[in-house]
Design a protein around this motif. Structure first.
Motif: not given
Length: 372
Positions: A345-368
Motif C-alpha cells: 500500500s502507499p502508506g506502507m511504502i512511504d513508511a518503509c522508505v523513511k526507515v530505509m533512508t534513515s538507515n543509509d539506503i539512498s532513496e534513488e536505490k529504493i524501487y517500489y
C-alpha cells in the motif's frame, strides 16, 4: 391541484425536449470524423475515428498504455506526453500530475479525448505490449482473502516479461457491471515459464475486478491478459537486496526471487521482510523455507503485527517497519551496499522508505510498486 399537475407535466415535457436536443446536438458536435495520431515523431501513424479517450483509442489499435484502474482516472498510470494542444488540464487529471509533469506536457490518456489530429510520445517498449487470449488453469486459496490464479496463454507467441512487472486482466461485464474494464496485477510467477502467468489477487470489498475474480472466475474459463508493464525489477548490481511486502504485494518479490534462483544468481544477499496481521494472513511460508535451503543468502523474515493467541506465533512481531528497522541496525552488514525493493500500500511504502533512508539506503536505490 390541477394547476400544479399541469405545471409538472409542462416541466416534464420541457425537460424531455431539452434532453432530446442535447442528445442531438451532442451527436452532431461530437462527430469528429477521422483523425490522425502521430506517435514518437512518425514512428507510428494511426488514422482513427475521433471522439473517444486516447487510452481506449490506442488500445483499439493494439497499443496498450498501462492503466491500473481501467481508465477511470484514479490511478494516474496512463500518462503520455501530448505535444498537440488538446485543451487545459482537467480537474480529474491535476491531482495525479506533478508540477514537472504538467510543464512537460504529460497528460492522463484516459481523460484526453481524441478530437483532432494529435501528436504524442510514449515509451518504445509499449509497442511490444500485447493482448493475450488465455485460460484459467488453477485457482487456489492461499489465504482467506487472497487467491492464486494460474493462467495458461493460448497465443502461439509466449509472453516475455521481467520478474517484477505486471499485467492487466480484462474483466468482462458481469452481474450489475455492464462494461468491460481492466485492472493491473503484479505477475507472481517467474519469467522462465513464459506460457503461463500467475497472479495473487486479494479481495477488496466492492472492487469490480477482485469481486469478479473471487466470486465469478472459474477454472477452465477463458480470460484475456494485457502486458507486460512496469519498471519494477531487479537491478543487476552486487548490492544486498532489502525486500519488503505485505498481502498480495508478495507477487513481484516472489517472481524476482524465484527468477534469481532459476538463473542461479545465488551470491547476492536477500533480506525479505513480509508483514501480515495474524497467522491467517501469512502464506508461502513453507515454500520460502524450502527455497532458503537452496539459496543460503536468502533470509525470509515474516512478521505479525497483531497475532492471535491461538496462532502460537514464535516469530517476529510488530509493524513490519519496526522489524525492518531493527534488522537494518543489528543484522545486516553495514559495510555492504544496499538496495530496497518494496511492494504494498502507499502508506506502507512511504513508511518503509523513511526507515530505509534513515538507515543509509539512498532513496534513488529504493524501487517500489505502489498499490493505489
Amino acid at each position: 391541484m390541477t394547476g400544479i399537475l399541469s405545471a409538472s407535466i409542462i416541466v416534464a415535457i420541457l425537460t424531455s425536449v431539452l434532453a432530446l436536443i442535447i442528445t442531438i446536438v451532442d451527436s452532431i458536435v461530437n462527430n469528429y470524423g477521422e483523425v490522425n495520431i502521430n506517435i514518437n515523431n512518425g514512428t507510428k501513424e494511426l488514422k482513427v475515428d475521433g471522439g473517444s479517450p486516447l487510452l481506449f483509442t490506442l488500445a483499439e489499435q493494439g497499443i496498450f498504455i498501462p492503466s491500473a484502474c481501467g481508465g477511470k482516472g484514479s490511478c494516474g498510470a496512463c500518462k503520455v506526453k501530448i505535444l498537440s494542444d488538446v485543451g487545459p488540464i482537467l480537474p480529474t487529471e491535476a491531482p495525479l500530475l506533478t508540477d514537472e509533469e504538467k510543464k512537460s506536457k504529460i497528460r492522463l490518456s484516459c481523460q484526453v479525448k481524441v478530437k483532432s489530429n494529435i501528436s504524442i510520445e510514449i515509451p518504445e517498449e509499449l509497442f511490444y505490449v500485447k493482448q493475450y487470449k488465455a485460460k484459467v488453469e488453477k485457482i487456489n486459496n492461499v489465504t482467506h482473502d487472497i487467491k492464486e490464479v494460474y493462467i495458461k496463454l493460448k497465443n502461439p507467441d509466449n509472453i516475455e516479461f521481467k520478474a517484477g512487472q505486471y499485467a492487466q486482466i480484462v474483466v468482462p461485464p458481469y452481474g450489475k457491471i455492464k462494461e468491460s474494464t481492466q485492472r493491473a496485477y503484479s505477475i507472481s510467477s517467474a519469467p522462465k515459464d513464459n506460457s503461463h502467468v500467475e497472479f495473487l489477487i486479494r479481495l477488496v470489498p466492492g472492487g469490480i475486478a477482485t469481486t469478479y475474480v473471487h466470486d465469478f472466475l472459474k477454472e477452465n474459463q477463458d480470460v484475456e491478459v494485457v502486458g507486460p508493464f512496469g519498471d519494477f525489477f531487479m537491478r543487476e548490481t552486487k548490492a544486498d537486496m532489502v525486500c519488503v511486502a505485505g498481502g498480495s504485494g508478495m507477487a513481484p518479490i516472489k517472481s524476482i526471487i524465484y527468477d534469481m534462483y532459476e538463473k542461479e544468481i545465488l551470491d547476492r544477499e536477500i533480506w525479505y521482510f513480509f508483514g501480515a496481521r495474524s497467522l491467517k494472513d501469512l502464506y508461502y511460508i513453507e515454500e520460502f523455507k524450502e527455497l532458503s535451503k537452496k539459496m543460503p543468502n536468502l533470509h525470509f523474515i515474516p512478521a505479525l503485527s497483531d497475532p492471535m493467541d491461538e496462532d502460537n506465533w514464535e516469530g517476529e512481531t510488530g509493524l513490519i517497519t519496526d522489524v525492518l528497522d531493527k534488522y537494518l541496525k543489528t543484522k545486516l552488514n553495514p559495510e555492504h551496499e544496499r538496495e530496497g525493493y518494496l511492494c504494498g500500500s502507499p502508506g506502507m511504502i512511504d513508511a518503509c522508505v523513511k526507515v530505509m533512508t534513515s538507515n543509509d539506503i539512498s532513496e534513488e536505490k529504493i524501487y517500489y510498486d505502489k498499490f493505489a
